[in-house]
Structure formats: structure tokens, C-alpha cells
Write a protein that holds these residues in place. Structure first.
Motif, mmCIF file in Angstrom:
data_model
loop_
_atom_site.group_PDB
_atom_site.id
_atom_site.type_symbol
_atom_site.label_atom_id
_atom_site.label_comp_id
_atom_site.label_asym_id
_atom_site.label_seq_id
_atom_site.Cartn_x
_atom_site.Cartn_y
_atom_site.Cartn_z
ATOM 1 N N ARG A 84 1.010 -1.458 0.382
ATOM 2 C CA ARG A 84 0.063 0.015 -0.094
ATOM 3 C C ARG A 84 0.910 1.371 0.329
ATOM 4 O O ARG A 84 1.402 1.477 0.972
ATOM 5 N N ILE A 85 0.583 1.833 -0.992
ATOM 6 C CA ILE A 85 1.461 3.234 -1.321
ATOM 7 C C ILE A 85 -0.031 4.712 -0.700
ATOM 8 O O ILE A 85 -0.822 4.461 -0.760
ATOM 9 N N PHE A 86 0.406 5.040 0.139
ATOM 10 C CA PHE A 86 0.308 6.366 0.897
ATOM 11 C C PHE A 86 0.463 7.917 0.580
ATOM 12 O O PHE A 86 1.203 7.883 0.639
ATOM 13 N N VAL A 87 -0.256 8.232 -0.627
ATOM 14 C CA VAL A 87 -0.053 9.589 -1.058
ATOM 15 C C VAL A 87 -0.447 10.334 0.035
ATOM 16 O O VAL A 87 -1.979 10.309 -1.069
ATOM 17 N N LYS A 88 0.611 11.657 -0.428
ATOM 18 C CA LYS A 88 0.219 12.477 0.658
ATOM 19 C C LYS A 88 1.179 13.511 0.515
ATOM 20 O O LYS A 88 2.073 12.805 -0.319
ATOM 21 N N GLY A 89 0.937 14.550 0.903
ATOM 22 C CA GLY A 89 2.351 15.768 1.460
ATOM 23 C C GLY A 89 2.592 16.019 -0.451
ATOM 24 O O GLY A 89 1.642 15.399 -1.588
ATOM 25 N N GLN A 90 3.871 16.293 -1.234
ATOM 26 C CA GLN A 90 4.687 15.814 -1.903
ATOM 27 C C GLN A 90 4.091 15.009 -3.069
ATOM 28 O O GLN A 90 4.581 15.311 -3.854
ATOM 29 N N MET A 91 4.392 13.893 -2.258
ATOM 30 C CA MET A 91 3.882 12.636 -2.847
ATOM 31 C C MET A 91 2.497 12.728 -3.973
ATOM 32 O O MET A 91 2.464 12.277 -5.070
ATOM 33 N N LYS A 92 1.643 12.921 -3.225
ATOM 34 C CA LYS A 92 0.056 13.217 -3.693
ATOM 35 C C LYS A 92 0.554 14.465 -5.220
ATOM 36 O O LYS A 92 -0.021 13.760 -6.101
ATOM 37 N N ASN A 93 0.944 15.603 -5.226
ATOM 38 C CA ASN A 93 1.710 16.522 -6.615
ATOM 39 C C ASN A 93 2.870 15.256 -7.820
ATOM 40 O O ASN A 93 2.010 15.835 -8.660
ATOM 41 N N ALA A 94 3.240 14.935 -6.824
ATOM 42 C CA ALA A 94 4.168 13.533 -7.895
ATOM 43 C C ALA A 94 3.348 12.760 -8.270
ATOM 44 O O ALA A 94 3.375 12.533 -9.512
ATOM 45 N N VAL A 95 2.599 12.004 -7.596
ATOM 46 C CA VAL A 95 1.700 11.208 -8.320
ATOM 47 C C VAL A 95 0.807 12.134 -10.316
ATOM 48 O O VAL A 95 0.431 11.737 -10.550
ATOM 49 N N ALA A 96 -0.106 13.082 -8.666
ATOM 50 C CA ALA A 96 -0.872 13.959 -10.519
ATOM 51 C C ALA A 96 -0.403 14.028 -11.372
ATOM 52 O O ALA A 96 -1.398 13.989 -12.062
ATOM 53 N N ASP A 97 1.034 14.921 -11.401
ATOM 54 C CA ASP A 97 1.925 14.998 -12.367
ATOM 55 C C ASP A 97 2.065 14.220 -13.068
ATOM 56 O O ASP A 97 1.664 13.837 -14.631
ATOM 57 N N ALA A 98 2.013 12.716 -12.142
ATOM 58 C CA ALA A 98 2.323 11.296 -13.708
ATOM 59 C C ALA A 98 1.261 10.873 -14.029
ATOM 60 O O ALA A 98 1.301 10.744 -15.343
ATOM 61 N N VAL A 99 -0.051 11.167 -12.856
ATOM 62 C CA VAL A 99 -1.471 11.225 -14.213
ATOM 63 C C VAL A 99 -1.726 11.937 -15.499
ATOM 64 O O VAL A 99 -2.088 11.398 -16.274
ATOM 65 N N ARG A 100 -1.290 13.204 -14.937
ATOM 66 C CA ARG A 100 -1.222 14.254 -16.657
ATOM 67 C C ARG A 100 -1.093 13.270 -17.382
ATOM 68 O O ARG A 100 -1.250 13.614 -18.671
ATOM 69 N N GLN A 101 0.569 13.465 -16.948
ATOM 70 C CA GLN A 101 2.005 12.695 -18.261
ATOM 71 C C GLN A 101 0.737 12.090 -18.303
ATOM 72 O O GLN A 101 1.725 11.934 -20.304
ATOM 73 N N ALA A 102 0.318 11.227 -17.770
ATOM 74 C CA ALA A 102 -0.273 9.797 -19.061
ATOM 75 C C ALA A 102 -1.366 10.438 -19.678
ATOM 76 O O ALA A 102 -1.873 9.238 -20.279
ATOM 77 N N GLY A 103 -1.690 11.089 -19.612
ATOM 78 C CA GLY A 103 -3.376 11.268 -20.455
ATOM 79 C C GLY A 103 -4.054 11.193 -19.600
ATOM 80 O O GLY A 103 -5.278 10.714 -19.880
ATOM 81 N N ALA A 104 -4.167 10.434 -18.295
ATOM 82 C CA ALA A 104 -5.277 10.427 -17.670
ATOM 83 C C ALA A 104 -6.145 10.906 -16.827
ATOM 84 O O ALA A 104 -5.952 12.288 -16.105
ATOM 85 N N LYS A 105 -7.636 10.694 -16.923
ATOM 86 C CA LYS A 105 -8.054 10.991 -15.519
ATOM 87 C C LYS A 105 -7.701 11.203 -13.933
ATOM 88 O O LYS A 105 -8.239 11.554 -13.251
ATOM 89 N N GLY A 106 -7.104 9.836 -13.743
ATOM 90 C CA GLY A 106 -6.933 9.097 -12.464
ATOM 91 C C GLY A 106 -5.792 7.438 -12.582
ATOM 92 O O GLY A 106 -5.809 7.404 -13.834
ATOM 93 N N LEU A 107 -6.424 7.416 -11.755
ATOM 94 C CA LEU A 107 -5.392 6.211 -11.521
ATOM 95 C C LEU A 107 -6.375 5.308 -11.317
ATOM 96 O O LEU A 107 -8.130 5.782 -10.817
ATOM 97 N N GLU A 108 -6.734 3.838 -11.349
ATOM 98 C CA GLU A 108 -7.292 2.788 -12.127
ATOM 99 C C GLU A 108 -6.752 1.537 -12.249
ATOM 100 O O GLU A 108 -5.553 1.072 -12.215
#
Length: 192
Positions: A79-103
Motif C-alpha cells: 500500500r502506497i499512502f499518497v499525501k503531501g509532496q507525493m500527491k503532487n508527484a502522482v498527480a503530475d504523473a497521471v496528467r503526463q499519462a493523459g489519464a483522468k486518475g488512477l485505475e
């Protein structure tokens, strides 16, 4: 907690750990990500911001290649607990993938890159992260096409999409698939 987790006991997969810079944890997402309130590690009590709002986090379960002999029947899920700066990094990765969110079925890799500057004297420096995400459809396409698997470079041990380099590289995509948008292109190789 869902009904089956309650019935079968346990809080889910073990927590992903990021002990040192360069540590990467990731793999295929196996469960729908959940948003929950953060808890104090020592007391277990719910955490709140100074204004009274709850401190939230996203919990993402991924299938890794990790096996810890200290964990009975370790199947590699973390389990990866996404919060703080990690949230920003994951959100950027989702945007770069052209996705709307994690699935479920997509692949997420998170790397602890370095320590930031402490915000207050006497506190630990905040961990900084980079992330890569490949949407489920693109991930499945890459896994099911032998030609693209042969053309793709071999993954680094532990499924590290960055290889052995400390600097993040563009995510790998099957030949003919744009690594940023996930769109199928002509016969030209994807841009890297």
C-alpha cells in the motif's frame, strides 16, 4: 474498510517503505484507490489541520516484486499512502499519462528522490518524490503484445521504470503507442 476486509481481518497489504533516496516502489494497481483520513502513527488518532479540517490521503495498492521473509505469506502487494509532496508527484504523473486518475490495472511507480529543505528548525527534511503512471489500457496493450515486449528494454530489478539511473526517464511504452497520451500512432516508434 469494505465488508470483505472486515470479514477476513487485517488492514490490507503491508505499507510501502521509502527508507533511502532512490528507493522505488510500484507495480500494477490491484484495488480501486481509496481516500481516507490520515492517522497519527503513535496514537492511531485521526489527524486534522490547524483549521479543523481532516488531513486526507489516498491509499493505492500495487503488486510489486518485493517479498519480505518477515511477512507471512507475502504476496508482494504494497500500500502506497499518497499525501503531501507525493500527491503532487502522482498527480503530475497521471496528467503526463493523459489519464483522468488512477485505475485498477494501471501501473504506478513512486521514487523517493531526495530530501527537501526543512520547513521548521528541528524538524526532519521532507521527502521529495517522483512518480510514473501508465494507464490500464496502455499497460494491458504493452503486456499482451509479444512484438512490443521484445522491442522494449528489459525492466530493471524490482520493476523500477527508471532503471539504475537516479534521474527519472520517460515512461516506456509499446512501439506505436505515445508514452504521454497513450494514443496508438502509426508505425513510428514512440517519442522518448
Amino acid at each position: 474498510m469494505d465488508a470483505n476486509s472486515f470479514l477476513m481481518g487485517g488492514g490490507g497489504a503491508p505499507t510501502a517503505k521509502f527508507p533511502t533516496p532512490g528507493t522505488t516502489v510500484g507495480g500494477r494497481i490491484t484495488e480501486s484507490p481509496k481516500v481516507e483520513q490520515q492517522r497519527d502513527i503513535q496514537s492511531g488518532e485521526a489527524k486534522f489541520w490547524s483549521d479543523g479540517n481532516p488531513m486526507m490521503q489516498m491509499v493505492v495498492t500495487v503488486q510489486t516484486d518485493e517479498r519480505d521473509p518477515a511477512i507471512e505469506d507475502d504476496d508482494g502487494r504494497r500500500r502506497i499512502f499518497v499525501k503531501g509532496q507525493m500527491k503532487n508527484a502522482v498527480a503530475d504523473a497521471v496528467r503526463q499519462a493523459g489519464a483522468k486518475g488512477l485505475e485498477v490495472g494501471g501501473t504506478l511507480h513512486v521514487r523517493y528522490t531526495h530530501d527537501g529543505e526543512p520547513k521548521q528548525r528541528g524538524f526532519s527534511a521532507p521527502k521529495q518524490y517522483a512518480a510514473k503512471y501508465v494507464a490500464a489500457a496502455v499497460s494491458e496493450l504493452g503486456a499482451d503484445t509479444p512484438a512490443s515486449a521484445a522491442a522494449a528494454p528489459a525492466p530493471a530489478p524490482g520493476g523500477d521504470p527508471w532503471g539504475t539511473s537516479a534521474a527519472p526517464a520517460a515512461p516506456a511504452a509499446p512501439a506505436g503507442v505515445n508514452s504521454v497520451t497513450g494514443e496508438i500512432t502509426g508505425n513510428e516508434p514512440p517519442p522518448f
